[in-house]
Design a protein around this motif. Structure first.
Motif, PDB file in Angstrom:
ATOM      1  N   ALA A 232       8.762  -8.671 -95.566  1.00  0.00           N
ATOM      2  CA  ALA A 232      10.009  -9.331 -95.163  1.00  0.00           C
ATOM      3  C   ALA A 232      11.075  -8.321 -94.767  1.00  0.00           C
ATOM      4  O   ALA A 232      11.794  -8.512 -93.782  1.00  0.00           O
ATOM      5  N   GLN A 233      11.177  -7.235 -95.518  1.00  0.00           N
ATOM      6  CA  GLN A 233      12.164  -6.197 -95.192  1.00  0.00           C
ATOM      7  C   GLN A 233      11.879  -5.581 -93.824  1.00  0.00           C
ATOM      8  O   GLN A 233      12.790  -5.234 -93.089  1.00  0.00           O
ATOM      9  N   ALA A 234      10.592  -5.441 -93.499  1.00  0.00           N
ATOM     10  CA  ALA A 234      10.208  -4.854 -92.216  1.00  0.00           C
ATOM     11  C   ALA A 234      10.426  -5.818 -91.050  1.00  0.00           C
ATOM     12  O   ALA A 234      10.439  -5.404 -89.901  1.00  0.00           O
ATOM     13  N   GLY A 235      10.598  -7.101 -91.369  1.00  0.00           N
ATOM     14  CA  GLY A 235      10.807  -8.093 -90.322  1.00  0.00           C
ATOM     15  C   GLY A 235       9.633  -9.040 -90.151  1.00  0.00           C
ATOM     16  O   GLY A 235       9.639  -9.878 -89.256  1.00  0.00           O
ATOM     17  N   LEU A 236       8.614  -8.924 -90.992  1.00  0.00           N
ATOM     18  CA  LEU A 236       7.468  -9.842 -90.953  1.00  0.00           C
ATOM     19  C   LEU A 236       7.793 -11.009 -91.880  1.00  0.00           C
ATOM     20  O   LEU A 236       7.583 -10.940 -93.091  1.00  0.00           O
ATOM     21  N   ARG A 237       8.351 -12.043 -91.289  1.00  0.00           N
ATOM     22  CA  ARG A 237       8.849 -13.183 -92.062  1.00  0.00           C
ATOM     23  C   ARG A 237       8.297 -14.483 -91.516  1.00  0.00           C
ATOM     24  O   ARG A 237       7.771 -14.530 -90.421  1.00  0.00           O
ATOM     25  N   GLY A 238       8.461 -15.525 -92.289  1.00  0.00           N
ATOM     26  CA  GLY A 238       8.090 -16.865 -91.848  1.00  0.00           C
ATOM     27  C   GLY A 238       6.677 -17.256 -92.230  1.00  0.00           C
ATOM     28  O   GLY A 238       5.964 -16.520 -92.921  1.00  0.00           O
TER      29      GLY A 238
END
Length: 177
Positions: free
Chosen positions: A80-86
């Motif tokens: 999530a911190q890296a931008g891999l979300r959802g």
């Protein structure tokens, strides 16, 4: 980023573990499936604790069950911190959770490869692990979003899609926030 991922992941993973456990208890009440003592047996083997036949001590079972959930939550928080979300990230994380279980269970000789399980058991296990992964993901994503988009999201915002003519973010913009 790593410091945030650590505490946020422990929170997210614990939340996912609690919701998964509640779901398991509801499912067991409906199906009559007994408690699993695999987590305790794995922990006993990993730590050299004395093994005992039959029902395992609840604190040992829960230590592995919730400990594993919390620790794996850190990985989902890093995502999530890296931008891999959802939901897509949570679906990927479901595979990670299942793989982690299988490595530990099979390496210790406590479990057998999933392809040897009865299909009904396999479906139940995948369903519970998916609940864990999606709840953990929702919490990790919400906590990470408080710091804005991750580096991957910022990079993607430069131009839609994966493009050869869009270079990486400047180093100063990649890891901060």
């Amino acid at each position: 980023m790593i410091r945030r991922a650590l505490w946020q992941g422990l929170v997210a993973g614990t939340a996912g573990g609690v919701v998964m456990t509640l779901g398991e208890k509801v499912e067991q009440a409906v199906t009559g499936r007994p408690d699993s003592h695999v987590p305790a047996r794995v922990l006993q083997r990993l730590t050299g604790m004395r093994e005992r036949p039959g029902t395992q001590p609840l604190p040992v079972n829960w230590a592995m069950h919730f400990g594993q959930a919390a620790v794996l939550g850190v990985l989902r928080s890093v995502m999530a911190q890296a931008g891999l979300r959802g939901p897509v990230a949570s679906a990927k994380f479901t595979v990670v959770r299942l793989t982690n279980d299988q490595i530990l269970e099979n390496a210790t000789g406590v479990g057998a490869p999933p392809q040897t399980w009865p299909r009904k058991e396999l479906v139940v296990d995948v369903l519970h692990k998916a609940v864990y992964a999606f709840v953990t993901g929702a919490v990790a994503d919400a906590l990470a979003a408080r710091n804005g988009p991750g580096p991957g999201q910022r990079h993607a915002a430069l131009r839609r899609g994966r493009r050869a003519d869009v270079g990486p973010l400047p180093r100063k913009d990649a890891y901060t926030r």
